[in-house]
Design an enzyme around this catalytic site. Structure first.
Site, PDB file in Angstrom:
ATOM      1  N   ASP A  32       0.918  -1.084  -0.457  1.00  0.00           N
ATOM      2  CA  ASP A  32       0.097  -0.389   0.045  1.00  0.00           C
ATOM      3  C   ASP A  32       1.107   1.357   0.311  1.00  0.00           C
ATOM      4  O   ASP A  32       0.427   2.036   0.473  1.00  0.00           O
ATOM      5  CB  ASP A  32      -0.903  -0.034   1.165  1.00  0.00           C
ATOM      6  CG  ASP A  32      -1.708  -0.917   1.430  1.00  0.00           C
ATOM      7  OD1 ASP A  32      -2.407  -1.437   0.603  1.00  0.00           O
ATOM      8  OD2 ASP A  32      -1.615  -1.340   2.551  1.00  0.00           O
TER       9      ASP A  32
ATOM     10  N   GLY B   2      -4.723  -3.907  -4.312  1.00  0.00           N
ATOM     11  CA  GLY B   2      -4.490  -3.113  -4.510  1.00  0.00           C
ATOM     12  C   GLY B   2      -4.471  -1.940  -5.010  1.00  0.00           C
ATOM     13  O   GLY B   2      -3.465  -1.866  -4.083  1.00  0.00           O
ATOM     14  N   HIS B   3      -4.163  -1.214  -6.676  1.00  0.00           N
ATOM     15  CA  HIS B   3      -3.434  -0.166  -6.811  1.00  0.00           C
ATOM     16  C   HIS B   3      -4.294   0.504  -7.259  1.00  0.00           C
ATOM     17  O   HIS B   3      -5.462   0.201  -7.759  1.00  0.00           O
ATOM     18  CB  HIS B   3      -2.661  -0.316  -8.081  1.00  0.00           C
ATOM     19  CG  HIS B   3      -1.484  -1.830  -7.727  1.00  0.00           C
ATOM     20  ND1 HIS B   3      -0.665  -1.861  -6.535  1.00  0.00           N
ATOM     21  CD2 HIS B   3      -0.626  -2.583  -9.045  1.00  0.00           C
ATOM     22  CE1 HIS B   3       0.333  -2.251  -6.861  1.00  0.00           C
ATOM     23  NE2 HIS B   3       0.061  -1.965  -7.994  1.00  0.00           N
TER      24      HIS B   3
ATOM     25  N   LYS C  23       2.670   2.216  -4.818  1.00  0.00           N
ATOM     26  CA  LYS C  23       2.627   2.060  -6.542  1.00  0.00           C
ATOM     27  C   LYS C  23       2.145   1.930  -7.639  1.00  0.00           C
ATOM     28  O   LYS C  23       2.681   2.387  -8.620  1.00  0.00           O
ATOM     29  CB  LYS C  23       3.547   0.677  -5.966  1.00  0.00           C
ATOM     30  CG  LYS C  23       4.485  -0.212  -4.793  1.00  0.00           C
ATOM     31  CD  LYS C  23       4.879  -1.827  -4.761  1.00  0.00           C
ATOM     32  CE  LYS C  23       3.172  -2.669  -4.529  1.00  0.00           C
ATOM     33  NZ  LYS C  23       2.949  -2.086  -3.306  1.00  0.00           N
TER      34      LYS C  23
ATOM     35  N   GLN D 186       1.889  -5.577  -3.341  1.00  0.00           N
ATOM     36  CA  GLN D 186       2.437  -5.515  -1.528  1.00  0.00           C
ATOM     37  C   GLN D 186       3.714  -5.224  -1.848  1.00  0.00           C
ATOM     38  O   GLN D 186       4.352  -4.358  -2.384  1.00  0.00           O
ATOM     39  CB  GLN D 186       2.353  -7.228  -1.199  1.00  0.00           C
ATOM     40  CG  GLN D 186       0.978  -7.753  -1.184  1.00  0.00           C
ATOM     41  CD  GLN D 186       0.628  -8.869  -1.750  1.00  0.00           C
ATOM     42  OE1 GLN D 186       1.828  -9.161  -2.925  1.00  0.00           O
ATOM     43  NE2 GLN D 186      -0.514  -9.282  -2.404  1.00  0.00           N
TER      44      GLN D 186
END
Length: 427
Positions: free
Chosen positions: A14, A41-42, A17, A223
């Site tokens: 988180d 999630g991005h 990225k 991650q």
């Protein structure tokens, strides 16, 4: 200028990225996800719009970029199709996507087992998203997994699924859970295979051709290094390695093709789920940072745990992942933080150390050794250059560089790709 760049998180995930991959992807020909699944999630923001990606690579918004889901990933076909449908609904229809035929497939029994095994841990739960990631990787390494290319071969898929269900249904029965019917799963997943058939290919061949042609390739991990199965805070980790060291294996390329590694870190520290977190805050400072940084999970919506920047973590991550440069994210969040600190070491049983103990019990006894930093009140979100930053903010950046022995190439001062201060062009 180098042609390949790995973007990896160097905390507990988180870190931002998605934003940096999206920003750097503007110069890329290919964007590659090399590990992980749809548990990570991005969030990408541009043009006033916010998009949440889970397994699709971050270059999907640019029709000129080839997006690769490489063999190191585990992919839920149903979820991936749903993700593509949502993008199409929002007008993202012109894209290039390639899915490795060697990708491990997440099956429904993986989700059932993920939840069941997590529940068995009682008060020692890892805090998984229950997306089936761990069980899918377990099956991959136990050699009972199903791969994406298998879905395209009716007879072979039937054989693989029968063998898998023989074992998986036994596990489910042992746990008191409902078992899966062969015909139902077989027909459903054959259908997913047909839907995804246009995208499924040998991505190793594709990537090697792109690299040898001198095209720019950006590798993005999910991650962060501290969740690496080998180098993270085990057992509170993910089931794969987000480090740059796993790129050659997860993408099917030679190690010599990795030119640079960009470590993405927040200007403070967060963590989702259980596990040790030496600099965690339980004060009003944590609430202030959490609210300003919108620290809630992209996939789960869970409030993230918040703490001061931990440079012991950053040094460890830079070492094991071969980080050349840093990108300091959410730097604007630190404006107005009172009693601002950076962790420079740990005190373990009365002795100051500068490394992360491998044993969880030792890490849980570690107390942060802090260095107090100057604070600033200015709003950084509209600043475009390093020179515009307040002197205290510049000192913070320089101290991070000194403590990590790594140059800060980018400073993010807002969620949009335009809110990025460039200190050095690396791609």
């Amino acid at each position: 200028m180098n042609n390949t760049l790995v973007v990896c998180g160097i905390q507990w995930g988180d870190e931002g990225k998605g934003k940096m991959t999206d920003y750097l992807a503007q110069a890329a020909d290919v964007v590659v996800r090399y590990q992980g699944g749809n548990n990570a999630g991005h969030t990408i923001t541009f043009g006033g719009n916010k998009y949440a990606l889970q397994s699709i690579p971050s270059g999907i918004f640019n029709p000129h970029i080839k997006n690769v889901m490489a063999n190191g990933m585990v992919v839920n076909p149903k979820a991936a199709i749903g993700e593509l449908d949502k993008l199409r609904e929002r007008g993202i229809r012109d894209f290039q996507l390639y899915i490795s035929d060697r990708v491990a497939v997440i099956m429904p029994y993986h989700l059932a087992l993920d939840g069941a095994y997590e529940a068995l841990k009682g008060g020692k739960q890892i805090g998984t998203t229950k997306k089936g990631i761990g069980p899918a990787y377990s099956d991959k390494y136990s050699r009972v997994g199903i791969r994406m290319g298998d879905l395209l071969d009716k007879e072979y898929f039937a054989e693989r699924l029968r063998d898998a269900l023989l074992q998986k249904n036994m596990e489910l029965k042992m746990l008191g859970l409902e078992q899966f019917d062969f015909d139902t799963l077989y027909n459903e997943y054959l259908g997913y295979g047909e839907t995804l058939r246009p995208y499924i290919t040998d991505t190793s061949i594709l990537l090697n051709h792109e690299i040898e042609a001198g095209h720019k390739v950006l590798f993005e991990g999910a991650q962060g290094v501290m969740l690496c199965i080998d180098n993270g805070t085990y057992p509170f980790v993910t089931s794969s390695s987000p480090t740059a060291a796993s790129v050659p294996l997860g993408a099917g390329i030679a190690p010599r093709f990795i030119d640079n590694v960009l470590g993405i870190c927040k200007s403070y520290t967060t963590r989702v789920g259980a596990g040790p977190f030496p600099t965690e805050l339980f004060t009003e400072q944590a609430d202030y940072i959490r609210d300003r940084g919108h620290e809630y999970g992209t996939v789960t919506g869970r409030p993230r745990r918040v703490g001061f920047l931990d440079c012991v973590v950053l040094r460890h991550a830079c070492r094991v992942s071969g980080v050349n440069y840093l990108s300091l994210m959410l730097f604007d969040v630190l404006s107005g933080v009172k009693d601002l600190r950076i962790c420079v070491g740990y005190k373990l049983d009365g002795k100051v150390i500068d490394y992360i103990p491998s044993c969880l019990s030792a890490l849980e006894r570690c107390e942060p050794v802090y260095e107090v930093m100057e604070t600033w009140e200015e709003d950084l979100t509209g600043m475009k250059t390093y020179e515009e930053l307040p002197e205290a903010a510049k000192k913070y950046i320089r101290r991070v560089e000194e403590l990590t022995h790594t140059e800060v190439a980018f400073v993010s001062v807002g969620p949009d790709r335009t809110q990025t201060i460039i200190r050095k062009e690396i791609f």
